[in-house]
Design a protein around this motif. Structure first.
Motif, PDB file in Angstrom:
ATOM      1  N   CYS A  40      -7.887   7.133  -6.569  1.00 32.54           N
ATOM      2  CA  CYS A  40      -7.228   5.858  -6.290  1.00 32.54           C
ATOM      3  C   CYS A  40      -5.712   6.026  -6.386  1.00 32.54           C
ATOM      4  O   CYS A  40      -5.212   6.744  -7.260  1.00 32.54           O
ATOM      5  N   ILE A  41      -5.014   5.353  -5.506  1.00 33.33           N
ATOM      6  CA  ILE A  41      -3.554   5.381  -5.478  1.00 33.33           C
ATOM      7  C   ILE A  41      -3.032   3.996  -5.833  1.00 33.33           C
ATOM      8  O   ILE A  41      -3.447   3.001  -5.235  1.00 33.33           O
ATOM      9  N   GLY A  42      -2.142   3.928  -6.793  1.00 24.59           N
ATOM     10  CA  GLY A  42      -1.584   2.655  -7.218  1.00 24.59           C
ATOM     11  C   GLY A  42      -0.218   2.395  -6.618  1.00 24.59           C
ATOM     12  O   GLY A  42       0.540   3.326  -6.318  1.00 24.59           O
ATOM     13  N   MET A  43       0.081   1.125  -6.416  1.00 25.72           N
ATOM     14  CA  MET A  43       1.406   0.672  -5.972  1.00 25.72           C
ATOM     15  C   MET A  43       1.895   1.437  -4.744  1.00 25.72           C
ATOM     16  O   MET A  43       3.019   1.920  -4.695  1.00 25.72           O
ATOM     17  N   LEU A  72     -11.162   8.298  -1.303  1.00 23.07           N
ATOM     18  CA  LEU A  72      -9.759   8.108  -1.667  1.00 23.07           C
ATOM     19  C   LEU A  72      -9.342   6.698  -1.296  1.00 23.07           C
ATOM     20  O   LEU A  72      -9.229   6.363  -0.114  1.00 23.07           O
ATOM     21  N   ASN A  73      -9.140   5.840  -2.305  1.00 21.75           N
ATOM     22  CA  ASN A  73      -8.611   4.494  -2.090  1.00 21.75           C
ATOM     23  C   ASN A  73      -7.090   4.580  -2.003  1.00 21.75           C
ATOM     24  O   ASN A  73      -6.440   5.063  -2.929  1.00 21.75           O
ATOM     25  N   THR A  74      -6.525   4.108  -0.905  1.00 21.80           N
ATOM     26  CA  THR A  74      -5.124   4.408  -0.603  1.00 21.80           C
ATOM     27  C   THR A  74      -4.116   3.383  -1.108  1.00 21.80           C
ATOM     28  O   THR A  74      -2.920   3.542  -0.891  1.00 21.80           O
ATOM     29  N   GLY A  75      -4.565   2.337  -1.800  1.00 25.82           N
ATOM     30  CA  GLY A  75      -3.640   1.336  -2.330  1.00 25.82           C
ATOM     31  C   GLY A  75      -3.809  -0.002  -1.649  1.00 25.82           C
ATOM     32  O   GLY A  75      -4.386  -0.102  -0.564  1.00 25.82           O
ATOM     33  N   THR A  76      -3.300  -1.040  -2.298  1.00 24.44           N
ATOM     34  CA  THR A  76      -3.481  -2.401  -1.782  1.00 24.44           C
ATOM     35  C   THR A  76      -2.133  -3.069  -1.531  1.00 24.44           C
ATOM     36  O   THR A  76      -1.154  -2.806  -2.238  1.00 24.44           O
TER      37      THR A  76
END
Length: 289
Positions: free
Chosen positions: A77-80, A242-246
């Motif tokens: 997961c990728i944050g911000m 892979l979650n790329t961010g929101t």
């Protein structure tokens, strides 16, 4: 074409959706859509089988739709990763990708219930483009090389409990990210060759009211960069997510209330589809339709 898995949890079967929406049984090609299938050229084999007329038609009306990838080894997961979301979180845009993990058992189907954890008062939604890894990514030489390691794309709801994440974290985010059902995934896997991830509209709604509305063109670190970057620190395996961010528009912003039992969250990404989850308190029994 799109790939799906239908059936009750633990008993899903793989299917292929044609361009006309017709569903085809994919079991003549594979027992499941997993890392082994993806790494072994399964998507190309599925397309070839469809073209050759070797896939029986199947009626999936009323069937549960599961996550489109079985048993991911890791959920990265990728944050911000959107500047506006970093701002609403009270942070500057990062100079290097912010990475955290979800446990693989958080992954559920795109229409399954999301359980609000015991003691939660800040459960939040996050629409994200999810990258499905198709071949091992290890010390890639450049972001361009990363494209060869991507099997396709789907939608992720990176559900978060903000108090657990930010106040009880001890400096890590996982306490607010790993509660059961906290990663609905789907509704389908779109092969990489059929979708350009560089400018896709992504939106979220709560009880029918709009929340997030942005584009992957606003990612701080794009898809190829993220896969390349992570490969310098770890090995990404086929079937990993892979979650790329929101983008901006979550409850953490203070502009919207956090989720409560009975709320309905809907998320969509252009070219992939739409998912929908109803919220239920973890201590409350499920309601049989």
């Amino acid at each position: 074409m799109k790939l799906q898995r239908v059936g009750e949890p633990g008993r899903e079967r793989p299917i292929l959706l044609g361009a006309d929406g017709q569903a085809y049984d994919l079991t003549p090609v594979t027992a499941d859509i997993d890392g082994h299938f993806l790494a072994g050229g399964g998507i190309a084999a599925a397309a070839a089988a469809l073209d050759a007329g070797r896939l029986p038609r199947i009626d999936i009306t009323g069937r549960r739709v599961g996550a489109p990838v079985a048993r991911p080894g890791a959920v990265w997961c990728i944050g911000m990763n959107y500047a506006a979301h970093a701002a609403e979180s009270g942070a500057l845009p990062p100079e290097t990708p912010v990475v955290f993990f979800k446990t693989p058992n958080t992954v559920v189907g795109p229409y399954d219930e999301v359980l609000i954890p015991r003691g939660s008062d800040r459960t939040d939604w996050e629409v994200e483009l999810a990258v499905v890894i198709g071949s091992r990514a290890r010390y890639l030489d450049s972001p361009e090389e990363a494209w060869k390691c991507i099997a396709g794309y789907t939608i992720s709801n990176d559900v978060s409990e903000r108090r657990f994440q930010l106040e009880e974290s001890g400096g890590q985010w996982s306490k607010g990210k790993c509660c059961e059902t906290f990663n609905p995934l789907g509704p389908a896997l779109v092969p990489a060759a059929e979708l350009d991830p560089k400018d896709l509209r992504l939106r979220s709604f709560v009880n029918g009211e709009p929340r997030q509305d942005s584009s992957t063109a606003d990612l701080i670190f794009d898809v190829a960069y993220l896969v390349w970057h992570l490969s310098q620190f770890a090995v990404l395996e086929p079937g990993d997510i892979l979650n790329t961010g929101t983008p901006e528009g979550v409850a953490l912003s203070g502009r919207f209330p956090y989720l409560r039992p009975g709320d309905v969250v809907e998320l969509e990404i252009e070219g992939i589809g739409r998912m929908r989850q109803r919220l239920r308190a973890a201590d409350q029994p499920a309601v049989t339709p």
